[in-house]
Design an enzyme around this catalytic site. Structure first.
Site, PDB file in Angstrom:
ATOM      1  N   HIS A   1      15.376  19.206  -9.473  1.00 28.52           N
ATOM      2  CA  HIS A   1      15.432  20.142  -8.338  1.00 28.52           C
ATOM      3  C   HIS A   1      16.081  21.460  -8.770  1.00 28.52           C
ATOM      4  CE1 HIS A   1      15.803  16.214  -5.860  1.00 28.52           C
ATOM      5  NE2 HIS A   1      14.621  16.691  -5.570  1.00 28.52           N
TER       6      HIS A   1
ATOM      7  N   LYS B   1      14.112   7.861   8.240  1.00 29.65           N
ATOM      8  CA  LYS B   1      14.128   7.719   6.778  1.00 29.65           C
ATOM      9  C   LYS B   1      15.541   7.372   6.327  1.00 29.65           C
ATOM     10  CE  LYS B   1      12.467  10.043   2.623  1.00 29.65           C
ATOM     11  NZ  LYS B   1      11.762  11.188   2.070  1.00 29.65           N
TER      12      LYS B   1
ATOM     13  N   ARG C   1       5.544  17.173 -10.496  1.00 27.31           N
ATOM     14  CA  ARG C   1       5.812  16.484 -11.752  1.00 27.31           C
ATOM     15  C   ARG C   1       4.545  15.941 -12.391  1.00 27.31           C
ATOM     16  NH1 ARG C   1      10.425  13.211  -8.765  1.00 27.31           N
ATOM     17  NH2 ARG C   1       8.806  13.581  -7.199  1.00 27.31           N
TER      18      ARG C   1
ATOM     19  N   SER D   1      14.580  11.216  -7.777  1.00 24.19           N
ATOM     20  CA  SER D   1      15.775  10.819  -7.011  1.00 24.19           C
ATOM     21  C   SER D   1      15.791   9.321  -6.718  1.00 24.19           C
ATOM     22  CB  SER D   1      15.842  11.568  -5.679  1.00 24.19           C
ATOM     23  OG  SER D   1      16.135  12.905  -5.881  1.00 24.19           O
TER      24      SER D   1
HETATM   25  P1  ADP Z   1      10.967  14.666  -0.542  1.00 21.73           P
HETATM   26  O1  ADP Z   1      11.651  13.517   0.151  1.00 21.73           O
HETATM   27  O2  ADP Z   1      10.483  15.722   0.380  1.00 21.73           O
HETATM   28  O3  ADP Z   1       9.942  14.286  -1.571  1.00 21.73           O
HETATM   29  P2  ADP Z   1      12.712  15.248  -2.760  1.00 21.73           P
HETATM   30  O4  ADP Z   1      14.157  15.590  -2.643  1.00 21.73           O
HETATM   31  O5  ADP Z   1      12.384  13.967  -3.411  1.00 21.73           O
HETATM   32  O6  ADP Z   1      12.162  15.357  -1.299  1.00 21.73           O
HETATM   33  O7  ADP Z   1      11.932  16.389  -3.519  1.00 21.73           O
HETATM   34  C1  ADP Z   1      11.953  17.725  -3.102  1.00 21.73           C
HETATM   35  C2  ADP Z   1      10.991  18.532  -3.965  1.00 21.73           C
HETATM   36  O8  ADP Z   1      11.445  18.535  -5.307  1.00 21.73           O
HETATM   37  C3  ADP Z   1       9.567  17.974  -4.015  1.00 21.73           C
HETATM   38  O9  ADP Z   1       8.663  19.067  -4.075  1.00 21.73           O
HETATM   39  C4  ADP Z   1       9.530  17.221  -5.307  1.00 21.73           C
HETATM   40  O10 ADP Z   1       8.217  17.131  -5.836  1.00 21.73           O
HETATM   41  C5  ADP Z   1      10.414  18.108  -6.170  1.00 21.73           C
HETATM   42  N1  ADP Z   1      11.001  17.389  -7.294  1.00 21.73           N
HETATM   43  C6  ADP Z   1      11.701  16.252  -7.271  1.00 21.73           C
HETATM   44  N2  ADP Z   1      12.091  15.889  -8.526  1.00 21.73           N
HETATM   45  C7  ADP Z   1      11.597  16.841  -9.354  1.00 21.73           C
HETATM   46  C8  ADP Z   1      11.602  17.036 -10.782  1.00 21.73           C
HETATM   47  N3  ADP Z   1      12.185  16.166 -11.608  1.00 21.73           N
HETATM   48  N4  ADP Z   1      10.986  18.125 -11.266  1.00 21.73           N
HETATM   49  C9  ADP Z   1      10.355  18.993 -10.432  1.00 21.73           C
HETATM   50  N5  ADP Z   1      10.285  18.865  -9.102  1.00 21.73           N
HETATM   51  C10 ADP Z   1      10.902  17.805  -8.560  1.00 21.73           C
END
Ligand code: ADP
Length: 154
Positions: free
Chosen positions: A17, A41, A90, A128
């Site tokens: 992120h 959620k 990703r 995550s």
């Molecule tokens: P959500 O529950 O909306 O998926 P996340 O916190 O998991 O929320 O992810 C928020 C954003 O960050 C999403 O667009 C996700 O694809 C992106 N993201 C998560 N991990 C990575 C990573 N390792 N590299 C690039 N983008 C990421």
């Protein structure tokens, strides 16, 4: 003023992120990290913890704000005057999922554009939900967490 909303759960915020936000900085005047609250959620960390960690990660950057919101992301964009939604990609699974959300958001509000940044290879495996699994199983996830906050995860 070009404002982007980076919406997500950030449960917890990772180096993946952090990298997306840092790389998007030259494109926008302000980036709002919007931590979505969804009562159905279940998250591992509280909204307060997730917000605090995002704030600490970017505390030295005045162009980045952290906030929480409830409800539709496009409605929140209107509220904060964000014309862009920032998302990270990703892999092809992310693309399939994100593309659908982006198209539906566009149907709901075509004044908001979704901008995707592809992740850099060294962060492309960071997820995550896997980080949460490591933490729940008492492993050390600190290498996946921004340096600024990794002391909370050792
Ligand atoms: P959500 O529950 O909306 O998926 P996340 O916190 O998991 O929320 O992810 C928020 C954003 O960050 C999403 O667009 C996700 O694809 C992106 N993201 C998560 N991990 C990575 C990573 N390792 N590299 C690039 N983008 C990421």
């Amino acid at each position: 003023m070009k404002i982007a909303l980076f919406p997500g759960s950030f449960d917890p915020i990772t180096k993946g992120h952090q990298s997306i936000v840092n790389r998007a900085l030259p494109l926008f005047d302000k980036i709002i990290i919007g931590i979505g609250y969804n009562s159905t959620k279940k998250t591992l960390f509280s909204l307060e913890e997730r917000k605090k960690w995002a704030e600490l990660t970017f505390k030295n950057n005045p162009k980045i704000e952290v906030s929480t919101y409830e409800g539709l992301t496009v409605n929140y964009c209107k509220e904060v005057n964000a014309k862009y939604i920032l998302r990270g990609l990703r892999n092809v699974n992310d693309f399939t999922f994100e593309n659908n959300i982006a198209m539906m958001n566009m149907d709901m509000d075509n004044a908001v554009e979704t901008i995707f940044l592809c992740t850099i290879p060294k962060f492309s495996a960071i997820n995550s939900s896997i980080v949460r699994d490591i933490i729940l199983n008492k492993g050390n996830a600190s290498q996946f967490i921004p340096e600024e906050i990794k002391q909370y995860f050792c």
